[in-house]
Design a protein around this motif. Structure first.
Motif, PDB file in Angstrom:
ATOM      1  N   GLU A  59       3.502 -21.762 -31.633  1.00  0.00           N
ATOM      2  CA  GLU A  59       2.444 -20.976 -32.269  1.00  0.00           C
ATOM      3  C   GLU A  59       1.101 -21.198 -31.578  1.00  0.00           C
ATOM      4  O   GLU A  59       0.310 -20.260 -31.425  1.00  0.00           O
TER       5      GLU A  59
ATOM      6  N   GLU B  39      11.552 -30.512 -34.462  1.00  0.00           N
ATOM      7  CA  GLU B  39      11.641 -29.047 -34.483  1.00  0.00           C
ATOM      8  C   GLU B  39      10.380 -28.436 -35.093  1.00  0.00           C
ATOM      9  O   GLU B  39       9.908 -27.386 -34.645  1.00  0.00           O
ATOM     10  N   THR B  40       9.841 -29.096 -36.128  1.00  0.00           N
ATOM     11  CA  THR B  40       8.595 -28.612 -36.734  1.00  0.00           C
ATOM     12  C   THR B  40       7.444 -28.685 -35.734  1.00  0.00           C
ATOM     13  O   THR B  40       6.640 -27.750 -35.619  1.00  0.00           O
TER      14      THR B  40
ATOM     15  N   ARG C  23       7.757 -25.885 -33.222  1.00  0.00           N
ATOM     16  CA  ARG C  23       7.299 -24.591 -33.746  1.00  0.00           C
ATOM     17  C   ARG C  23       5.775 -24.504 -33.701  1.00  0.00           C
ATOM     18  O   ARG C  23       5.209 -23.459 -33.373  1.00  0.00           O
ATOM     19  N   ASN C  24       5.114 -25.601 -34.013  1.00  0.00           N
ATOM     20  CA  ASN C  24       3.651 -25.613 -33.950  1.00  0.00           C
ATOM     21  C   ASN C  24       3.158 -25.430 -32.518  1.00  0.00           C
ATOM     22  O   ASN C  24       2.156 -24.754 -32.279  1.00  0.00           O
TER      23      ASN C  24
END
Length: 658
Positions: free
Chosen positions: A368, A360-361, A364-365
Motif C-alpha cells: 500500500e 503478511e500484514t 500488505r502495508n
C-alpha cells in the motif's frame, strides 16, 4: 561516457582476498561501492562483454573512470567497511532508503536532574533516551496520557518548570495528578528518576514486570491496612493497563522483534517495518527507494538492515529480526548486531503461526505504501512535465508527446487473441479513450503480426475520420452528436510492449498507410529497454528517470487492460462451450441467459430456481444448465507472461472492431 577498457586494471594486479571496491567518475566522485569475497573474481565480471551486463551495471561502468579497492581480513570486515564508505560517499548507484516522512518518537531527557518526557521529531541529542519511532503523533499522545497517570513524571518545558519553581506553585498537570510536581519539591530527584525509569521500562516493552510489581505493592499496602496507598496503586495499575491495551497484542509469547517486509517493482522498492516489543506493535516506519542497480530481494534486505541499524543504540536492536528472505550475509549482520546489543540477535524468515501472519500484514502495508507513493508521484504536475520533457529529449522528438498511446497483446496458446490501446494525455491516463481489439486475422501466437494488425486498424480509422483537405483542418467531433471521434486524434508517441520485432511491425503498418509523422518505440519488460526504429541497440534511460517511470506506467496499464479483456473473452468462450453440450439450449437462449444475469460470475452462481425464471428456460432445462455449470473451471495460463489467469471475471467487455 568512458570506455571501461580505458581504466580496467590488469587481472593479475587484482588480489583474490576479500575486500571492498569503489568506482569513481572523472571528477573523482565515488558512484558505486561494493564488497566481494574474491576481489579479482568480482571486479573482472564488471569488464566482461557489455552485452552480457545488466543495463544498469553497464551504465555504471561506463560512467566510471577509475576503480579502487581495499583488502580486508574477512567478509565481516568487508561488510563493515562497505557500509562506512556508502555512508561517507553517498554513491548514486547504490540503493539508498529514505523515510517518506518524518516519524515522531517519544523521548526522555535522562541527563537532566528531573528528566522530562515529550513527543518530538527530527535530530536526536546526546543524553536523551528515544523510543519509537511511531506512525502517528496522536497515537503516542493517547498512550502518554494514561501513562502519566500511572507514573506522573515531568512533561513540561524548561521554561514552565523554572516559572513554577520561582512562583512556588505547580502547573495544571500537578493539580490534576499527571505530574508529581518536582518543581515545588513535592518529590525529590531520586524518586522522580524512579518514575522516569518506570516510563522508560514501559516504552521499552517491559510492561509485564511493571504490572506484576504494582500488583504486589498494592497487595502489600492492602495487607498493611494502608488503604489510601493501595487505592493510589490501584489507580496507577488501571492507568497502566489502559495504556497497555491501546497497543494491539499481535504475538502472544511477548516477543521482541522487528518485522520487515518489502514491496518492489523494476523501478522502486518500498520497505515497511513493525517494531514489536513485548508482543505489541510499538512503532511503524516506511521507506521508498529507487532501484539504481539490479540487486535482488536478499541484497535489498541486506542493504536495508545495514542502513537501519548502523546509527541506533544497541539497546534498540531487538533479539529477533524477521525478514521475507534471509540474505547470504545474515550471519555476519547478526554477528555485528549481537556485538552492538550485547546479547544474541537472530535474523530469520517466519514459516508458520502468528509471526508469519504478522509478516503478511507488514507486506500488505508495504504494498500500500508503494502504491500510494506511485499515486502521489504520478499526480504531481511538475513531475509529469519533467517526465514528458525527458522523453522528448531522449527520443529527439520535435515536440513534447502530450498524447501517448500504448499497445499490448494477450492470448492463450494462440487462441482468443486480444489487444489493448491505452491513452495518456499530459502524463495522466485518459480512460475514456481506451480501446480494445479482437485480433481475428492471425492463427497461433504471433505477437508481431498482432501488433501490425492493431496498428493498421487504429490508424486506418484515424485516416477515415479526417475531413477532406480544407482550411478548417480535421473534424475531431461527430457533427451529429457532438461527441469526440474515437480515433480522430494522432498521438505524439506510440509505445508497443516488446522489443525490436514489435517496433518494426508497428512502423511497417504506419508506412503502409502513408503515415510518417508518428514516433514509435518499444519498451521491453525484462530490462526496461527502449527500442527505437532502425537502431541496433536499445536506448537506456537512467534508472531514476521520470521519463522511464512514465513509460513503464503506460506499458503496465496497457498490459492490465489487455489481460482484463482477455480474461472476459476466455471465460465467456469457456462457459459457452460448456453450455453447447446442454440439449435444447441454442444460441438465442444462451444470449438471453447472459443478458438476464449480467455477468458470467452471477450465471455460474445461479440456482436452478433462478435459472428457471429466465424466459424460455423451464425447470428441466434449468436443471441441465445448473449441472453443466457446476463442474470445475479449467485453469488457464497466459503463455506470453506466464501468468495464471483467473477464471471468474465479470462479463466480457465490448471491443472495437475497427
Amino acid at each position: 561516457m568512458a570506455d571501461p577498457e580505458s581504466y580496467r586494471p590488469a587481472t593479475g594486479t587484482i588480489p583474490t582476498q576479500p575486500g571492498v571496491y569503489r568506482f569513481s567518475d572523472a571528477a573523482g566522485r565515488v558512484i558505486y561501492v561494493g564488497k566481494a569475497v574474491n576481489l579479482r573474481q568480482r571486479l573482472t565480471s564488471y569488464f566482461a562483454d557489455p552485452a552480457l551486463l545488466h543495463f544498469r551495471t553497464r551504465t555504471m561502468v561506463r560512467t566510471a573512470a577509475k576503480v579502487e579497492w581495499t583488502v580486508v581480513r574477512n567478509e565481516l570486515e568487508a561488510l563493515q567497511l562497505e557500509y562506512t564508505w556508502i555512508k561517507q560517499h553517498d554513491p548514486r548507484f547504490n540503493v539508498k532508503y529514505r523515510d517518506d516522512k518524518s516519524y515522531p518518537w517519544m523521548a526522555v531527557t535522562w541527563s537532566e536532574e528531573f528528566p522530562r518526557v515529550f513527543v518530538g521529531r527530527g535530530k536526536k541529542r546526546k543524553g536523551t533516551r528515544y523510543f519509537g519511532p511511531y506512525a502517528h503523533a496522536w497515537a503516542i499522545r493517547e498512550t502518554l496520557d494514561p501513562l502519566l497517570r500511572a507514573f506522573p513524571m515531568r512533561s513540561c518545558t524548561n521554561g514552565v518548570f523554572r516559572s513554577a519553581a520561582a512562583s512556588g506553585r505547580p502547573c495544571l498537570l500537578g493539580y490534576i495528578g499527571k505530574c508529581a510536581a518536582p518543581c515545588v519539591g513535592r518529590i525529590g530527584p531520586d524518586e522522580h528518576r524512579a518514575l522516569a525509569q518506570d516510563v522508560c521500562d514501559f516504552l521499552a516493552g517491559r510492561t509485564n514486570v511493571l504490572l506484576k510489581r504494582l500488583e504486589r505493592q498494592m497487595q502489600e499496602a492492602s495487607d498493611n491496612l494502608e488503604f489510601e496507598k493501595a487505592a493510589v496503586l490501584r489507580d496507577q495499575l488501571h492507568a497502566l493497563r489502559q495504556a497497555t491495551d491501546s497497543n494491539a497484542i499481535v504475538l502472544g509469547d511477548g516477543t521482541d522483534a522487528d518485522v520487515i517486509a518489502l514491496a518492489e517493482d523494476p523501478l522502486e522498492v518500498a520497505v515497511q517495518i513493525f517494531h514489536v516489543r513485548d508482543g505489541r506493535v510499538r512503532g511503524q516506519r516506511a521507506w521508498v527507494a529507487d532501484r539504481t542497480d539490479d540487486t535482488e530481494t536478499p541484497g535489498l534486505i541486506e542493504t536495508f538492515l545495514l542502513q537501519l541499524y548502523s546509527d541506533v543504540d544497541g539497546t534498540e536492536v531487538p533479539p529477533e529480526i524477521l525478514v521475507p528472505e534471509v540474505p547470504s550475509t545474515a550471519g555476519l549482520i547478526a554477528e555485528l548486531l549481537t556485538e552492538s546489543r550485547g546479547s544474541r540477535v537472530i535474523i530469520r524468515t517466519p514459516r508458520r503461526g502468528d509471526k508469519k501472519t504478522l509478516m503478511e500484514t507488514v507486506a500488505r502495508n508495504a504494498a500500500e505504501a508503494l502504491a500510494l507513493h506511485k499515486t502521489r508521484r504520478a499526480s504531481d504536475l511538475s513531475t509529469r512535465n519533467q517526465a514528458l520533457e525527458e522523453i522528448q529529449q531522449a527520443l529527439a522528438l520535435p515536440t513534447v508527446p502530450l498524447r501517448i498511446e500504448c499497445y499490448d497483446v494477450s492470448h492463450l496458446q494462440g487462441t482468443e487473441i486480444v489487444a489493448s490501446m491505452v491513452v495518456f494525455e499530459d502524463g495522466l491516463a485518459r480512460k475514456s479513450d481506451y480501446r480494445r481489439f479482437v485480433i481475428r486475422g492471425i492463427d497461433g501466437s504471433n505477437d508481431v503480426a498482432a501488433i501490425h494488425e492493431v496498428i493498421t486498424r487504429r490508424f486506418r480509422r484515424y485516416l477515415d475520420e479526417q475531413t477532406p483537405p480544407s482550411e478548417e483542418g480535421p473534424l475531431l467531433v461527430d457533427p451529429t452528436t457532438g461527441a469526440a471521434r474515437k480515433f480522430a486524434y494522432a498521438p505524439g508517441l506510440v509505445v508497443v510492449d516488446g522489443g525490436a520485432p514489435q517496433v518494426a511491425a508497428a512502423v511497417r503498418a504506419l508506412n503502409e498507410l502513408g503515415i510518417d509523422d508518428v514516433a514509435v518505440i518499444g519498451l521491453a519488460k525484462r530490462l526496461e529497454e527502449v527500442w527505437v526504429p532502425d537502431d541496433e541497440f536499445p536506448l537506456i534511460l537512467p534508472r531514476t528517470s521520470e521519463g522511464l517511470y512514465l513509460l513503464q506506467r503506460v506499458r503496465d496499464e496497457a498490459h492490465r487492460f489487455a489481460i482484463t479483456h482477455h480474461r472476459g473473452r476466455r471465460s465467456a468462450s469457456m462457459v459457452e462451450s460448456v453450455l453447447d453440450a446442454v440439449p435444447g439450449l441454442g444460441e438465442v437462449r444462451r444470449k438471453t441467459l447472459l443478458k438476464h444475469f449480467g455477468s458470467l460470475r452471477k450465471l455460474r452462481a445461479a440456482t436452478p430456481e433462478e435459472l428457471a425464471v429466465v424466459p424460455g428456460i423451464g425447470p428441466r432445462l434449468a436443471a441441465a444448465i445448473f449441472e453443466a455449470l457446476a463442474g470445475p473451471v479449467p485453469e488457464a495460463v497466459n503463455l506470453t507472461t506466464g501468468e495464471v489467469l483467473d477464471s471468474e471475471p465479470a462479463a466480457a467487455p465490448s471491443a472495437d472492431r475497427g
